[in-house]
Design a protein around this motif. Structure first.
Motif, PDB file in Angstrom:
ATOM      1  N   GLY A 160      -4.976  -5.901 -56.103  1.00  0.00           N
ATOM      2  CA  GLY A 160      -6.064  -6.329 -55.521  1.00  0.00           C
ATOM      3  C   GLY A 160      -5.696  -6.722 -54.167  1.00  0.00           C
ATOM      4  O   GLY A 160      -6.532  -6.471 -53.306  1.00  0.00           O
ATOM      5  N   GLN A 161      -4.580  -7.048 -53.877  1.00  0.00           N
ATOM      6  CA  GLN A 161      -4.150  -7.513 -52.649  1.00  0.00           C
ATOM      7  C   GLN A 161      -3.881  -6.407 -51.844  1.00  0.00           C
ATOM      8  O   GLN A 161      -4.202  -6.099 -50.654  1.00  0.00           O
ATOM      9  N   LYS A 162      -3.410  -5.466 -52.302  1.00  0.00           N
ATOM     10  CA  LYS A 162      -2.978  -4.234 -51.545  1.00  0.00           C
ATOM     11  C   LYS A 162      -4.599  -3.576 -51.275  1.00  0.00           C
ATOM     12  O   LYS A 162      -4.670  -2.814 -50.108  1.00  0.00           O
ATOM     13  N   ILE A 163      -5.417  -3.583 -51.872  1.00  0.00           N
ATOM     14  CA  ILE A 163      -6.560  -2.993 -51.628  1.00  0.00           C
ATOM     15  C   ILE A 163      -7.369  -3.717 -50.194  1.00  0.00           C
ATOM     16  O   ILE A 163      -7.989  -3.127 -49.507  1.00  0.00           O
ATOM     17  N   ILE A 164      -7.414  -5.030 -50.240  1.00  0.00           N
ATOM     18  CA  ILE A 164      -7.378  -5.810 -49.156  1.00  0.00           C
ATOM     19  C   ILE A 164      -6.835  -5.531 -47.984  1.00  0.00           C
ATOM     20  O   ILE A 164      -7.358  -5.299 -46.872  1.00  0.00           O
ATOM     21  N   LYS A 221       2.978   2.812 -59.542  1.00  0.00           N
ATOM     22  CA  LYS A 221       2.242   2.683 -61.150  1.00  0.00           C
ATOM     23  C   LYS A 221       1.991   1.497 -61.502  1.00  0.00           C
ATOM     24  O   LYS A 221       1.013   1.461 -62.512  1.00  0.00           O
ATOM     25  N   LEU A 222       2.884   0.268 -61.074  1.00  0.00           N
ATOM     26  CA  LEU A 222       2.312  -1.017 -61.601  1.00  0.00           C
ATOM     27  C   LEU A 222       0.721  -1.256 -61.205  1.00  0.00           C
ATOM     28  O   LEU A 222       0.173  -2.249 -62.016  1.00  0.00           O
ATOM     29  N   ASP A 223       0.175  -0.806 -60.227  1.00  0.00           N
ATOM     30  CA  ASP A 223      -0.942  -0.991 -59.773  1.00  0.00           C
ATOM     31  C   ASP A 223      -2.136  -0.526 -60.805  1.00  0.00           C
ATOM     32  O   ASP A 223      -3.168  -1.068 -60.811  1.00  0.00           O
ATOM     33  N   LEU A 224      -1.921   0.719 -61.473  1.00  0.00           N
ATOM     34  CA  LEU A 224      -2.667   1.096 -62.536  1.00  0.00           C
ATOM     35  C   LEU A 224      -2.668   0.181 -63.802  1.00  0.00           C
ATOM     36  O   LEU A 224      -3.730  -0.056 -64.159  1.00  0.00           O
ATOM     37  N   VAL A 225      -1.569  -0.434 -63.952  1.00  0.00           N
ATOM     38  CA  VAL A 225      -1.507  -1.398 -65.051  1.00  0.00           C
ATOM     39  C   VAL A 225      -2.285  -2.563 -64.639  1.00  0.00           C
ATOM     40  O   VAL A 225      -2.961  -3.178 -65.556  1.00  0.00           O
ATOM     41  N   TRP A 226      -2.168  -2.848 -63.562  1.00  0.00           N
ATOM     42  CA  TRP A 226      -2.983  -4.230 -62.862  1.00  0.00           C
ATOM     43  C   TRP A 226      -4.457  -3.781 -63.082  1.00  0.00           C
ATOM     44  O   TRP A 226      -5.371  -4.747 -63.623  1.00  0.00           O
ATOM     45  N   PHE A 227      -4.925  -2.696 -62.883  1.00  0.00           N
ATOM     46  CA  PHE A 227      -6.483  -2.379 -62.982  1.00  0.00           C
ATOM     47  C   PHE A 227      -6.714  -2.266 -64.132  1.00  0.00           C
ATOM     48  O   PHE A 227      -7.748  -2.716 -64.579  1.00  0.00           O
ATOM     49  N   HIS A 232       1.386 -14.876 -61.690  1.00  0.00           N
ATOM     50  CA  HIS A 232       0.803 -13.842 -60.934  1.00  0.00           C
ATOM     51  C   HIS A 232       1.678 -12.705 -60.119  1.00  0.00           C
ATOM     52  O   HIS A 232       1.015 -11.507 -59.793  1.00  0.00           O
ATOM     53  N   HIS A 233       2.758 -13.117 -59.979  1.00  0.00           N
ATOM     54  CA  HIS A 233       3.827 -11.986 -59.380  1.00  0.00           C
ATOM     55  C   HIS A 233       4.994 -12.131 -60.035  1.00  0.00           C
ATOM     56  O   HIS A 233       6.214 -12.568 -59.468  1.00  0.00           O
ATOM     57  N   PRO A 245       2.018  -7.806 -64.531  1.00  0.00           N
ATOM     58  CA  PRO A 245       3.199  -8.058 -63.741  1.00  0.00           C
ATOM     59  C   PRO A 245       2.844  -7.187 -62.504  1.00  0.00           C
ATOM     60  O   PRO A 245       2.169  -6.525 -62.300  1.00  0.00           O
ATOM     61  N   ALA A 246       3.208  -8.091 -61.272  1.00  0.00           N
ATOM     62  CA  ALA A 246       3.250  -7.550 -59.933  1.00  0.00           C
ATOM     63  C   ALA A 246       4.325  -7.985 -58.984  1.00  0.00           C
ATOM     64  O   ALA A 246       5.151  -9.057 -59.473  1.00  0.00           O
ATOM     65  N   LYS A 247       4.559  -7.239 -58.249  1.00  0.00           N
ATOM     66  CA  LYS A 247       5.682  -7.752 -57.102  1.00  0.00           C
ATOM     67  C   LYS A 247       5.062  -8.618 -55.869  1.00  0.00           C
ATOM     68  O   LYS A 247       4.113  -9.518 -56.391  1.00  0.00           O
TER      69      LYS A 247
END
Length: 374
Positions: free
Chosen positions: A263-267, A237-243, A368-369, A256-258
């Motif tokens: 973006g890095q997960k998409i890559i 769910k954190l990815d939705l907040v990031w986007f 960033h993390h 926030p990110a782990k």
């Protein structure tokens, strides 16, 4: 004079009527030969149904009588024999028992060549130039993403030595594969006019050797990075907040990110999925005719999606599909990796250190993390 003009008008009218009638001619009335519609469609570059040729490779039951012309051929003419060779519909005996040795004519070769030298090179090269131009524009419009408040001066370990080794094996091999692949695809058009045939020949032979051998290092790096990082790249769910916050790229607020953000997960998944696909097609190309892939793939797609892709492919067609797919996937990967290289180097302050020496500034990590630092 008047009679001459009248005769010419009648002749032109007759030709017009004749052409109109020819346009309506059915293939049955021509004895199975192509019609004017077929000729015009072919000249216009349209796809036509060539089953009237493909299926006309001789019928013993329709053989001429021995007393008739060509009767001794048993109903099979030279044209029908050639069509049988062209469409691989003859039982040909050859002394060489190697793969595809009995394929004397491969009908799809020109279509593959035109696609390779035309749309593939044009759109693939255009996509690369487009992403580079877009990143240059973004750099001057947005500027470099800096550490808010400046670096803390203390560092924290982000990646271990084995992680950096796997990353650089994957990254350096991909760069070599990308450059040599581009040279193979575009070199004849771009480099021969500049350096000449002999110099390009040496360069192309060297590029082929590098491409074929460095491919194994790419697969090793792909395997290593997948098993080291896959658990950190599961979407959440954190990815939705990031986007929703644009990853902090367009504003000052850093979501926030782990260990890896969205973006890095998409890559990561782009490289893993497409890297696996490009590796499979690459193995098929490294061992020609030994590992056909596309006939079975098309059969699965037809059963799942109800499509009508061909499921019986000649060995050469398998190789042509593999080469086209290999290049398309490689272009998509190159576009994604160019963006990744930008962010990891000039695009963001402190980002390169993560893979440079494994240590990152503590303040950079917090911004960033933040969930990874905690």
């Amino acid at each position: 004079m008047t009679q001459t003009i009248g005769a010419l008008l009648i002749a032109l009218f007759s030709m017009t009527v004749g052409l109109s009638h020819a346009n309506e001619t059915t293939r049955e009335s021509t004895g199975g030969a192509q019609t004017l519609q077929d000729i015009m469609a072919r000249q216009a570059g349209q796809q036509i149904d060539d089953s009237f040729r493909r299926d006309a490779t001789g019928n013993p039951d329709a053989a001429k009588q021995i007393t008739e012309q060509l009767g001794v051929l048993g109903g099979v003419s030279d044209s029908e024999v050639f069509r049988g060779i062209r469409y691989s519909d003859l039982d040909i005996k050859v002394s060489n028992s190697g793969p595809a040795a009995d394929i004397l004519v491969q009908d799809g070769g020109m279509r593959w060549l035109e696609l390779r030298q035309g749309p593939l090179a044009t759109y693939g090269g255009g996509a690369l130039l487009g992403i580079i131009g877009l990143l240059v524009f973004f750099y001057f419009a947005r500027g470099r993403i800096m550490i808010d408040g400046g670096p803390a001066g203390t560092t924290i370990e982000r990646f271990k030595a084995v992680e950096r080794f796997g990353h650089w094996v994957l990254a350096s091999s991909f760069v070599l594969l990308g450059l040599t692949g581009l040279l193979t695809l575009l070199g004849r058009q771009l480099l021969i006019p500049v350096i000449g045939h002999e110099a390009f020949s040496t360069l192309a032979i060297g590029s082929k050797w590098i491409h074929n051998n460095v491919a194994w290092a790419f697969m090793l790096g792909l395997f290593m990075t997948f098993f080291m990082w896959v658990w950190h790249n599961i979407p959440n769910k954190l990815d939705l907040v990031w986007f929703a916050k644009g990853g902090g790229i367009f504003g000052k607020e850093h979501p926030p990110a782990k260990k890896f953000n969205a973006g890095q997960k998409i890559i990561f998944w782009t490289v893993m999925v497409l890297g696996f696909s490009v590796s499979l097609s690459g193995i098929s190309l490294l061992f020609p005719f030994e590992y056909p892939m596309f006939a079975k793939t098309f059969a699965i797609m037809n059963s799942v999606f109800g499509s009508s892709y061909p499921t019986e492919l000649l060995p050469h067609e398998e190789m042509q599909y593999a080469q086209i797919w290999h290049a398309i996937v490689a272009f998509v990967m190159m576009v994604a990796i160019v963006a990744h290289i930008y962010i990891g180097s000039v695009g963001m302050e402190g980002a390169f250190d993560a893979m440079g020496n494994g240590q990152v500034d503590l303040e950079w990590a917090r911004q960033h993390h933040s969930l990874w630092v905690c």
